[in-house]
Design a protein around this motif. Sequence first.
Motif, short mmCIF file in Angstrom:
data_model
loop_
_atom_site.label_atom_id
_atom_site.label_comp_id
_atom_site.label_asym_id
_atom_site.label_seq_id
_atom_site.Cartn_x
_atom_site.Cartn_y
_atom_site.Cartn_z
N TYR A 1 0.83 -1.21 0.00
CA TYR A 1 0.00 0.00 0.00
C TYR A 1 0.87 1.26 0.00
CZ TYR A 1 -3.28 3.54 1.67
OH TYR A 1 -4.03 4.68 1.80
N LYS A 2 1.86 1.29 0.89
CA LYS A 2 2.74 2.45 0.99
C LYS A 2 3.55 2.66 -0.30
CE LYS A 2 3.33 2.31 6.03
NZ LYS A 2 4.28 2.06 7.14
N GLN A 3 4.08 1.57 -0.84
CA GLN A 3 4.88 1.68 -2.06
C GLN A 3 4.02 2.13 -3.24
OE1 GLN A 3 8.07 1.64 -2.32
NE2 GLN A 3 8.09 1.89 -4.55
N THR A 4 2.80 1.61 -3.29
CA THR A 4 1.89 2.01 -4.36
C THR A 4 1.56 3.50 -4.28
OG1 THR A 4 0.88 -0.20 -4.44
CG2 THR A 4 -0.39 1.62 -5.38
N MET A 5 1.29 3.97 -3.06
CA MET A 5 0.99 5.40 -2.88
C MET A 5 2.21 6.25 -3.27
SD MET A 5 -2.14 5.89 -1.89
CE MET A 5 -2.48 4.60 -3.10
N LYS A 6 3.39 5.76 -2.91
CA LYS A 6 4.63 6.49 -3.24
C LYS A 6 4.79 6.59 -4.76
CE LYS A 6 9.64 6.41 -2.54
NZ LYS A 6 10.78 5.67 -1.95
N LEU A 7 4.52 5.50 -5.47
CA LEU A 7 4.66 5.50 -6.92
C LEU A 7 3.65 6.44 -7.58
CD1 LEU A 7 5.25 1.70 -7.63
CD2 LEU A 7 6.92 3.55 -7.76
N PHE A 8 2.41 6.43 -7.09
CA PHE A 8 1.39 7.32 -7.62
C PHE A 8 1.81 8.77 -7.40
CE2 PHE A 8 -1.83 3.83 -7.65
CZ PHE A 8 -2.38 4.09 -8.90
N ALA A 9 2.34 9.06 -6.20
CA ALA A 9 2.77 10.42 -5.88
C ALA A 9 3.93 10.87 -6.76
CB ALA A 9 3.18 10.50 -4.41
N GLU A 10 4.89 9.99 -6.98
CA GLU A 10 6.06 10.32 -7.82
C GLU A 10 5.62 10.62 -9.25
OE1 GLU A 10 8.63 6.98 -7.37
OE2 GLU A 10 9.54 7.72 -5.50
N LEU A 11 4.70 9.82 -9.75
CA LEU A 11 4.19 10.04 -11.11
C LEU A 11 3.46 11.38 -11.21
CD1 LEU A 11 2.86 6.48 -12.03
CD2 LEU A 11 4.86 7.64 -12.99
N GLU A 12 2.70 11.72 -10.17
CA GLU A 12 1.96 12.98 -10.17
C GLU A 12 2.92 14.17 -10.12
OE1 GLU A 12 -1.34 15.66 -10.02
OE2 GLU A 12 -0.92 13.68 -10.84
N ILE A 13 3.96 14.05 -9.30
CA ILE A 13 4.95 15.13 -9.20
C ILE A 13 5.64 15.34 -10.55
CG2 ILE A 13 7.18 15.77 -8.20
CD1 ILE A 13 6.22 14.40 -5.61
N LYS A 14 6.00 14.25 -11.21
CA LYS A 14 6.64 14.35 -12.52
C LYS A 14 5.69 14.96 -13.55
CE LYS A 14 9.91 10.52 -11.96
NZ LYS A 14 10.32 9.17 -12.43
N ARG A 15 4.41 14.59 -13.45
CA ARG A 15 3.42 15.13 -14.38
C ARG A 15 3.29 16.64 -14.21
NH1 ARG A 15 -1.41 17.10 -14.66
NH2 ARG A 15 -1.67 17.04 -12.40
N LYS A 16 3.25 17.09 -12.94
CA LYS A 16 3.14 18.52 -12.66
C LYS A 16 4.38 19.27 -13.13
CE LYS A 16 -0.04 18.35 -8.74
NZ LYS A 16 -0.23 18.66 -7.30
N GLU A 17 5.56 18.67 -12.92
CA GLU A 17 6.79 19.31 -13.37
C GLU A 17 6.80 19.44 -14.89
OE1 GLU A 17 9.83 16.80 -11.79
OE2 GLU A 17 9.87 17.81 -9.83
N ARG A 18 6.37 18.39 -15.57
CA ARG A 18 6.31 18.40 -17.04
C ARG A 18 5.29 19.45 -17.52
NH1 ARG A 18 5.53 13.56 -17.41
NH2 ARG A 18 3.26 13.48 -17.67
N GLU A 19 4.17 19.51 -16.82
CA GLU A 19 3.13 20.48 -17.17
C GLU A 19 3.62 21.91 -16.98
OE1 GLU A 19 -0.62 21.11 -14.72
OE2 GLU A 19 -1.41 19.87 -16.35
N THR A 20 4.34 22.14 -15.87
CA THR A 20 4.89 23.48 -15.59
C THR A 20 5.91 23.87 -16.66
OG1 THR A 20 4.58 23.20 -13.20
CG2 THR A 20 6.14 24.89 -13.92
N LYS A 21 6.76 22.91 -17.01
CA LYS A 21 7.77 23.17 -18.02
C LYS A 21 7.13 23.51 -19.37
CE LYS A 21 11.86 21.08 -20.18
NZ LYS A 21 12.72 19.87 -20.24
N GLU A 22 6.10 22.76 -19.73
CA GLU A 22 5.41 23.00 -20.99
C GLU A 22 4.70 24.36 -20.97
OE1 GLU A 22 2.86 19.66 -21.31
OE2 GLU A 22 4.42 18.31 -22.06
N MET A 23 4.16 24.73 -19.79
CA MET A 23 3.47 26.01 -19.67
C MET A 23 4.46 27.16 -19.87
SD MET A 23 1.47 27.60 -16.37
CE MET A 23 3.03 27.81 -15.49
N HIS A 24 5.65 27.04 -19.23
CA HIS A 24 6.68 28.08 -19.39
C HIS A 24 7.14 28.17 -20.84
CE1 HIS A 24 6.76 29.05 -15.26
NE2 HIS A 24 7.43 28.01 -14.83
N GLU A 25 7.24 27.03 -21.50
CA GLU A 25 7.68 27.02 -22.90
C GLU A 25 6.63 27.69 -23.78
OE1 GLU A 25 9.90 26.42 -26.30
OE2 GLU A 25 10.44 26.39 -24.19
#
Length: 245
Positions: A155-179
């Motif tokens: 459960y903990k590892q699954t939540m961690k993986l979901f969170a990491e993917l979401e953080i990466k998605r937001k970073e990618r989204e922010t980068k694309e927005m700045h571009e």
Amino acid sequence: MAAGGSGGDEAFQTFYTEVKQIEKRDSVLTSKQQIDRLLRPGASYFNLNPFEVLQIDPDATDEELKKRFRQLSILVHPDKNQDDVDRAQLAFEAVDKAYKMLLEPDHKKKALDVIHAGKEYVEHTMSQKRKQLKKDGKPTVVEEDDPEVFRQAVYKQTMKLFAELEIKRKERETKEMHERKRQREEEIETQERAKREREWQKNFEETRDGRVDSWRSFQSKGKTKKKEKNRTFLKPPKVKMEQRE
């Protein structure tokens, strides 16, 4: 990656059995309890797992998914919670989003991949621990052999993986927005520069006749002054004074 052969499969089956028992227990939570669960601290990350939001087994059929969505959406619907409309609306939106996500085959597959990756990571960790224990000459029993500990670890590892993917998605989204912002600023600057050049050219054309007339007038005055400078004047004769004796 399976750890411990059939032992690992047995542990995982036990894990899912317990999950189902918890889901059955939680399924009878009151409206307020469900709203509290969906809006608890850290919900923005807990709710990334659509199966967690709907409290349903990843192996559930589409019919079971539909049934569970109806049950939960009715419980947290704002119309049913007039004394807590705003929070109920947020909880309902979380349930609706999770349901729609699982209706999309691609999104559902991604969620299942994360859950399976979490399980495989825990099993790999257990395998590594057993190898080290065996190397040290100790009993190859690890704490995750306890079904409850295994369930919590997955459960903990699954939540961690979901969170990491979401953080990466937001970073990618922010980068694309700045571009996109940078490109837009460049487009605006190019448009403004072209506008300034057009205005300059227009002004240049409109004042051409005036500049030509001014130049002709300047040249005409220059020629007149030159003629005056070169003009010769007759000088009067000098008168000689007579000398008396």
